[in-house]
Design a protein around this motif. Structure first.
Motif, PDB file in Angstrom:
ATOM      1  N   LEU A 168       0.816  -1.209   0.000  1.00  0.00           N
ATOM      2  CA  LEU A 168       0.000   0.000   0.000  1.00  0.00           C
ATOM      3  C   LEU A 168       0.856   1.268   0.000  1.00  0.00           C
ATOM      4  O   LEU A 168       0.503   2.266  -0.636  1.00  0.00           O
ATOM      5  CB  LEU A 168      -0.936   0.011   1.208  1.00  0.00           C
ATOM      6  N   THR A 169       1.976   1.221   0.693  1.00  0.00           N
ATOM      7  CA  THR A 169       2.849   2.398   0.723  1.00  0.00           C
ATOM      8  C   THR A 169       3.363   2.733  -0.668  1.00  0.00           C
ATOM      9  O   THR A 169       3.323   3.885  -1.101  1.00  0.00           O
ATOM     10  CB  THR A 169       4.020   2.174   1.696  1.00  0.00           C
ATOM     11  N   VAL A 170       3.831   1.719  -1.408  1.00  0.00           N
ATOM     12  CA  VAL A 170       4.366   2.013  -2.739  1.00  0.00           C
ATOM     13  C   VAL A 170       3.246   2.311  -3.726  1.00  0.00           C
ATOM     14  O   VAL A 170       3.394   3.173  -4.605  1.00  0.00           O
ATOM     15  CB  VAL A 170       5.272   0.873  -3.246  1.00  0.00           C
ATOM     16  N   VAL A 171       2.103   1.646  -3.607  1.00  0.00           N
ATOM     17  CA  VAL A 171       0.989   1.937  -4.512  1.00  0.00           C
ATOM     18  C   VAL A 171       0.509   3.371  -4.313  1.00  0.00           C
ATOM     19  O   VAL A 171       0.253   4.101  -5.280  1.00  0.00           O
ATOM     20  CB  VAL A 171      -0.162   0.931  -4.313  1.00  0.00           C
ATOM     21  N   ALA A 172       0.412   3.805  -3.058  1.00  0.00           N
ATOM     22  CA  ALA A 172       0.003   5.180  -2.794  1.00  0.00           C
ATOM     23  C   ALA A 172       0.990   6.173  -3.410  1.00  0.00           C
ATOM     24  O   ALA A 172       0.598   7.167  -4.032  1.00  0.00           O
ATOM     25  CB  ALA A 172      -0.121   5.416  -1.288  1.00  0.00           C
TER      26      ALA A 172
END
Length: 301
Positions: free
Chosen positions: A150-154
């Motif tokens: 989720l951190t990299v997708v965000a």
């Protein structure tokens, strides 16, 4: 911009130009938004080692935005989503092949940043968390994995600023937590799931399939056979689905089962025996030394 509906079956897009390859945020922005013309745009996020499953995502993205829209493919092996004993260094990388596949299927821009470009201040001290949805199933085996996802997708959603982001349904829990993140945190993007692409014998395409020996690959077919067995009896209810899938896996040679579960896709909890509606029948197992996941959608009556 107008939001579209989930694309249906798509055909290979004709190659009309070469994709622009970028490595920095500034170069990506210049290539992806060369003018102020308001067109729909889409992103397909990958960790490279692209195969026909990724090609289907790019084709679906092209169909979603139309001939005049823009399609970006990101290629980034995200260290945050790998555990201490997982295969970060071993993960296959071949950017030239990835670029060829992306552009042949309709990509305008490939964004292949370094770790320092994505995380310029070093390992991020503030991260998104997947919460309870990220602690189950894959999250049990791979603690913290979905926080890294989720951190990299965000970050990549902020960088690429797409109208649409397309993800494969094979990674069902990943798709579910990304959809929930977008809904819960008001991201202005539509997340589209694209059906799993399979070999003719049923094996789901995965970058990790290349680790399988010929013998392991034959053993891996037990996973899709179990899922299809469960799907075939979905009209009889969740209990029948679980029993049929488990029976198909019972005694499967070379398969070390992690989990087999019938899951509500909205919160990724197991459904009760009286559940009716759409669910995900998911399996994870080690075949030889390679961990594989797969799933099918079922409609329980």
């Amino acid at each position: 911009m107008a939001r579209g509906k989930q694309p249906g079956k798509v055909q290979r897009a004709p190659k009309v130009h070469r994709a622009v390859v970028t490595h920095t945020v500034g170069d990506f922005e210049a290539a992806f938004w060369p003018d102020e013309q308001p067109v729909d745009n889409a992103v397909v996020m990958t960790m490279g080692a692209l195969h026909e499953g990724h090609a289907a995502l790019v084709r679906a993205a092209r169909k979603q935005v139309g001939r005049d829209g823009r399609v970006a493919v990101t290629v980034f092996v995200n260290p945050l989503q790998f555990g201490a004993d997982e295969d970060l260094e071993r993960y296959p990388r071949d950017l030239d092949a990835d670029v060829r596949l992306a552009e042949e299927n309709g990509a305008d821009v490939v964004f292949a940043p370094s770790v320092d470009e994505v995380y310029p201040n070093g390992e991020p001290q503030v991260r998104l968390t997947a919460g309870p949805m990220g602690d189950r199933f894959e999250g049990t085996t791979r603690p913290g994995h979905f926080d890294g996802v989720l951190t990299v997708v965000a970050k990549l959603l902020h960088i690429t600023d797409p109208d649409f982001a397309l993800f494969g349904e094979k990674d069902a829990q990943q798709l579910a937590v990304i959809q929930r993140m977008v809904a819960d945190l008001d991201f202005d993007v539509e997340i589209i799931g694209v059906p799993t692409v399979r070999e003719e014998d049923g094996l789901a395409l995965s970058s990790r399939n290349r680790y399988l020996s010929a013998e392991d690959r034959a053993h891996a077919l037990a996973l899709s056979k179990a899922l299809f067995a469960g799907r075939d009896v979905a009209a009889q209810g969740p209990k029948a689905v679980r029993e049929a899938a488990a029976a198909a896996l019972d005694g499967a040679e070379g398969v070390a089962l992690d989990y087999l579960a019938l899951i509500d896709p909205h919160d990724f909890t197991e459904v009760a025996d009286d559940f009716q509606g759409g669910a995900v029948l998911a399996v994870a197992a080690k075949v030889g030394t390679t961990r594989l996941i797969d799933n099918v959608h079922v409609i329980c009556r």
